[in-house]
Write a protein that holds these residues in place. Structure first.
Motif: not given
Length: 334
Positions: A67-91
């Protein structure tokens, strides 16, 4: 007058629902370590438990990502930061930490993140912070010294403490990265969309790192020990994925939209308390009186550090808390 009363009643109901959701989110997040540790003790590697948690949650929230696939184009750095650090790294670091030290201690070490964020703001970005924020840092560090029993040469495994500290550093990295976007106004990304995409990024990264295809998944067909009681391993996995991840994220986002970020931040501090209590009851991980007192001081310091306003005339410091609550605070009011 009748109209005003009706609006007031609706507002009170909305805040009441928001508070209930915030408490529910804290309970859900706080239970993740309690459900994960028996699986780790049963034979699953911490990375594999994290992979199951993140991948399972990513699949459940996949419709939101679409549903929010437009974020891939508009906020790639935010998605990468949350995925790499906020999700993978922290957990990953948190689950590795709880395999060596008590759940409550690991989560309290993570609550150094607000202090570390303010240290970044003061010494790296060279921006002033308030005296109250500095007091919060001192309280958090002093309370943590009591939690880890520093007078006894560290009462817990040193590597476990370092892993928990690494989880806190991953939080700081995510906060700093997400602050670079300067989200404001109508351009604020939907937090649930960011969470859904972040889980997908985290799942991909963890698949490469954990290499789950070489694991003996038969552990999930047996039971896991919880302080002398046996629990189905698959049920603990369902708890981690659906309750401690999906439900926790969703209720956290909705609660902040109904409450102010400051109130939600207070309730968020219950997460560490709930984790320690659940670990005490379900896993038999007892903390001494000085450790309990130190934990209370850590939470007080973390709250002061994350809620203090910046010094007059200075840019506002990066918000602190857990990554999902930082995203929640960026959402708009319903």
């Amino acid at each position: 007058m009748a109209v005003r009363t009706s609006v007031s009643n609706q507002g009170d109901r909305g805040r009441g629902i928001g508070l209930a959701l915030a408490v529910g989110s804290a309970v859900a997040f706080g239970g993740s370590g309690v459900a994960a540790k028996p699986l780790i003790d049963a034979g699953l590697a911490p990375l594999h438990v994290v992979w199951l948690r993140v991948t399972g949650a990513a699949l459940v929230m996949l419709p939101l990502a679409v549903r929010h696939r437009a974020l891939v184009r508009s906020r790639p750095a935010l998605l990468a930061g949350f995925g790499l650090l906020g999700v993978a790294g922290v957990q990953a670091f948190y689950f590795a930490a709880i395999s060596r030290i008590p759940v409550g201690v690991a989560l309290l070490v993570e609550y150094l993140a607000p202090a570390l964020v303010l240290g970044w703001v003061r010494f790296v970005q060279r921006r002033p912070v308030t005296r109250a924020a500095a007091l919060g840092v001192v309280l958090a560090v002093g309370g943590l010294a009591c939690v880890v029993e520093i007078w006894a040469g560290l009462g817990f495994d040193a590597l476990g403490l370092l892993l928990a500290l690494a989880a806190a550093c991953c939080q700081v990295g995510y906060f700093v990265l997400s602050a670079q976007g300067g989200d404001s106004g109508d351009d604020v990304p939907d937090p649930l969309g960011v969470i859904a995409h972040g889980l997908l990024v985290g799942a991909v990264v963890l698949t490469v790192v954990a290499r789950p295809w070489g694991t003996d998944w038969s552990v999930l067909a047996h039971t896991a020990d919880m302080n002398g009681s046996e629990a189905p391993a698959w049920l603990l996995l369902v708890w981690i994925v659906l309750l401690a991840t999906v439900l926790a994220y969703v209720t956290g986002v909705v609660s902040v939209r109904r409450l102010s970020p400051q109130v939600a931040g207070v309730v968020a501090c219950l997460e560490a308390v709930i984790a320690a209590v659940l670990a005490w009851v379900l896993l038999g991980e007892h903390l001494s009186a000085p450790q309990i007192a130190g934990g209370a001081v850590v939470l007080l310091g973390a709250f002061i550090a994350q809620s203090s306003t910046p010094a007059e005339g200075s840019p506002e410091p990066v918000a602190a808390g857990s990554p999902e609550r930082e995203l929640s605070a960026r959402g708009t009011v319903l």
